[in-house]
Design an enzyme around this catalytic site. Structure first.
Site, PDB file in Angstrom:
ATOM      1  N   HIS A 191       4.555   2.481  13.522  1.00  0.00           N
ATOM      2  CA  HIS A 191       3.573   3.454  13.457  1.00  0.00           C
ATOM      3  C   HIS A 191       4.181   4.590  14.320  1.00  0.00           C
ATOM      4  O   HIS A 191       3.393   5.205  14.890  1.00  0.00           O
ATOM      5  CB  HIS A 191       2.132   3.152  13.963  1.00  0.00           C
ATOM      6  CG  HIS A 191       1.294   2.320  13.120  1.00  0.00           C
ATOM      7  ND1 HIS A 191      -0.057   2.218  13.061  1.00  0.00           N
ATOM      8  CD2 HIS A 191       1.773   1.893  11.778  1.00  0.00           C
ATOM      9  CE1 HIS A 191      -0.560   1.811  11.849  1.00  0.00           C
ATOM     10  NE2 HIS A 191       0.502   1.666  10.987  1.00  0.00           N
TER      11      HIS A 191
ATOM     12  N   ASP B 162       6.353   1.991   6.944  1.00  0.00           N
ATOM     13  CA  ASP B 162       5.106   1.219   6.674  1.00  0.00           C
ATOM     14  C   ASP B 162       4.112   2.201   5.612  1.00  0.00           C
ATOM     15  O   ASP B 162       3.625   3.056   6.169  1.00  0.00           O
ATOM     16  CB  ASP B 162       4.318   0.956   8.038  1.00  0.00           C
ATOM     17  CG  ASP B 162       3.077   0.442   7.988  1.00  0.00           C
ATOM     18  OD1 ASP B 162       2.668   0.082   6.870  1.00  0.00           O
ATOM     19  OD2 ASP B 162       2.344   0.481   9.046  1.00  0.00           O
TER      20      ASP B 162
ATOM     21  N   HIS C 244       0.816  -1.336  -0.033  1.00  0.00           N
ATOM     22  CA  HIS C 244       0.063  -0.013   0.101  1.00  0.00           C
ATOM     23  C   HIS C 244       0.816   1.309  -0.015  1.00  0.00           C
ATOM     24  O   HIS C 244       1.864   1.119   0.807  1.00  0.00           O
ATOM     25  CB  HIS C 244      -0.956  -0.046   1.283  1.00  0.00           C
ATOM     26  CG  HIS C 244      -0.514   0.216   2.540  1.00  0.00           C
ATOM     27  ND1 HIS C 244      -0.121   1.142   3.315  1.00  0.00           N
ATOM     28  CD2 HIS C 244      -0.061  -0.870   3.287  1.00  0.00           C
ATOM     29  CE1 HIS C 244       0.362   0.930   4.429  1.00  0.00           C
ATOM     30  NE2 HIS C 244       0.409  -0.365   4.690  1.00  0.00           N
TER      31      HIS C 244
ATOM     32  N   ASP D 135       4.199  -6.010   3.794  1.00  0.00           N
ATOM     33  CA  ASP D 135       4.096  -5.026   4.692  1.00  0.00           C
ATOM     34  C   ASP D 135       4.965  -5.116   5.884  1.00  0.00           C
ATOM     35  O   ASP D 135       5.801  -5.743   5.914  1.00  0.00           O
ATOM     36  CB  ASP D 135       2.340  -4.955   5.249  1.00  0.00           C
ATOM     37  CG  ASP D 135       1.975  -3.662   5.670  1.00  0.00           C
ATOM     38  OD1 ASP D 135       2.723  -2.850   6.061  1.00  0.00           O
ATOM     39  OD2 ASP D 135       0.690  -3.511   5.412  1.00  0.00           O
TER      40      ASP D 135
ATOM     41  N   GLU E 120      -5.105   1.229   2.890  1.00  0.00           N
ATOM     42  CA  GLU E 120      -4.930   0.305   3.786  1.00  0.00           C
ATOM     43  C   GLU E 120      -4.925   0.704   5.234  1.00  0.00           C
ATOM     44  O   GLU E 120      -5.301  -0.079   6.164  1.00  0.00           O
ATOM     45  CB  GLU E 120      -3.461  -0.561   3.485  1.00  0.00           C
ATOM     46  CG  GLU E 120      -3.373  -1.808   4.333  1.00  0.00           C
ATOM     47  CD  GLU E 120      -2.742  -1.761   5.493  1.00  0.00           C
ATOM     48  OE1 GLU E 120      -2.746  -2.815   6.325  1.00  0.00           O
ATOM     49  OE2 GLU E 120      -2.250  -0.479   6.058  1.00  0.00           O
ATOM     50  N   GLU E 121      -4.230   2.028   5.274  1.00  0.00           N
ATOM     51  CA  GLU E 121      -4.283   2.303   6.804  1.00  0.00           C
ATOM     52  C   GLU E 121      -5.608   2.541   7.529  1.00  0.00           C
ATOM     53  O   GLU E 121      -5.621   2.823   8.700  1.00  0.00           O
ATOM     54  CB  GLU E 121      -3.557   3.541   7.006  1.00  0.00           C
ATOM     55  CG  GLU E 121      -1.772   3.304   6.639  1.00  0.00           C
ATOM     56  CD  GLU E 121      -1.012   2.508   7.596  1.00  0.00           C
ATOM     57  OE1 GLU E 121      -1.835   2.217   8.568  1.00  0.00           O
ATOM     58  OE2 GLU E 121      -0.013   2.313   7.355  1.00  0.00           O
TER      59      GLU E 121
END
Length: 376
Positions: free
Chosen positions: A324, A189, A72, A244, A223-224
């Site tokens: 994250h 990410d 993504h 990922d 995606e997030e």
């Protein structure tokens, strides 16, 4: 088969470029254009969905029973929740991330008339003013605000700039590429996964690698926020591998080196046969790997299954420390992931019946069982 070499300079160059393009979920047009142009430069034909998810197909021997690999291009970010009376901005997060990692971040506000720079600060930011209260302020998106680098000290002045509720806020990645091989940045990410996919495609096209079935290269844009590969998977696809991040943290088995093959995420186990094939390919080609299970994690694969696609799914990851947050990876893992993508793409098809959406019991797969009559 000897795997083609991965061009590390190309991989890292693409990662640098991707990190330089702001792309929080909902604001991905620019990164979609970049990835699309690069895929076309590599010789592939690109299709885009209405919202910008990308599909590029490497033609193989047949179309039915195709394989797909997905990453993504969207990242975490924020939106303007309200304009405060002091002219600063209250924010809500895009994606699931803590305001602890937002504090001190430099950011760009994308308004309709232009963009503005600013810094995300706790409400009590100055130790000279608040003394120990700077350490006792709760961690919450309600206890941070975005200070805009414009002359404004009121709601009306900020509105006059053209900033409105709902405007997208992109967080600076602040990347560092270190001689030790480590890469530290926000948004690895999944821009590192996208770079690894592009490096695999570049190596396959450079070496003219053939595949038994069509290979669908997919790049999703939401995606997030949980949407992921829900609507980009074509009917002819039989298996989907997500690329990922894996979390290197206490209680996890992921590593910043080699490939981490996920056995399950919060939606349940990944496909038994597909994950077994991936670990076998790692052993056959000397690719370092480990397995892990993620409790608080879902990927493009999960989104595809939840959307109703009857496909085999798996997840391969590069280990990320502090996912994250201020993320760290090692380029060794990215090269290993790219190698495994190629190994999978060029490997023989083993489950022939997967080319059909529905088929009889004949040639259905087998999993190990305890023979009848034997003691357990």
């Amino acid at each position: 088969m000897t795997l083609p070499d991965i061009d590390e300079a190309y991989l890292l160059g693409q990662l640098r470029m991707l990190l330089s393009i702001d792309s929080p979920t909902g604001y991905t047009d620019s990164v979609v254009r970049h990835v699309s142009r690069e895929l076309e430069r590599l010789g592939l034909t690109v299709e885009l969905t209405r919202r910008g998810a990308i599909r590029a197909i490497h033609k193989g021997g047949v179309s039915e029973g195709a394989r797909a690999v997905v990453a993504h291009v969207d990242t975490l970010g924020a939106q303007v929740k309200s304009i405060k009376e002091n002219g600063r901005l209250e924010l809500v997060p895009i994606g699931n991330w803590s305001s602890r990692f937002a504090e001190g971040a430099r950011a760009t506000i994308y308004a309709e008339i232009g963009n503005f720079r600013g810094t995300i600060l706790p409400l009590k930011a100055s130790g000279h003013t608040f003394n120990d209260e700077v350490d006792t302020l709760p961690v919450s998106w309600r206890t941070v605000e975005l200070r805009i680098d414009q002359i404004t000290s009121s709601k009306l002045e900020t509105q006059a700039l053209g900033i409105e509720i709902g405007d997208i806020v992109a967080i600076d990645p602040q990347p560092e590429f270190l001689d030790s091989g480590f890469i530290v940045s926000r948004h690895l990410d999944d821009k590192a996964g996208v770079a690894a996919m592009l490096a695999a495609i570049e190596a396959m096209e450079r070496h003219g690698c053939g595949t038994e079935v069509d290979l669908h290269w997919l790049f999703t844009v939401a995606e997030e926020v949980g949407v992921g590969a829900s609507s980009i998977v074509a009917p002819e696809v039989a298996a989907l591998i997500s690329v990922d991040n894996g979390t290197t943290a206490p209680g996890q088995n992921s590593s910043e080196f080699g490939v981490t093959v996920a056995m399950a995420d919060q939606t349940g186990p990944f496909d038994y046969h597909l994950t077994k094939k991936l670990t076998s390919l790692c052993r056959d080609h000397g690719i370092a790997y480990q397995k892990d299970v993620f409790r608080y994690y879902r990927s493009d694969s999960a989104a595809a299954i939840v959307a109703g696609h009857d496909i085999r799914t798996a997840l391969i990851t590069f280990g990320v420390d502090a996912s994250h947050g201020y993320e760290r990876i090692h380029r060794d893992a990215l090269v290993s992931v790219a190698q495994l993508i190629i190994a999978y793409a060029t490997s023989p098809i083993e489950i022939k019946r997967d080319a059909q959406e529905m088929a009889g019991r004949e040639d259905f797969t087998h999993q190990p069982v305890v023979p009848q009559g034997s003691s357990r």
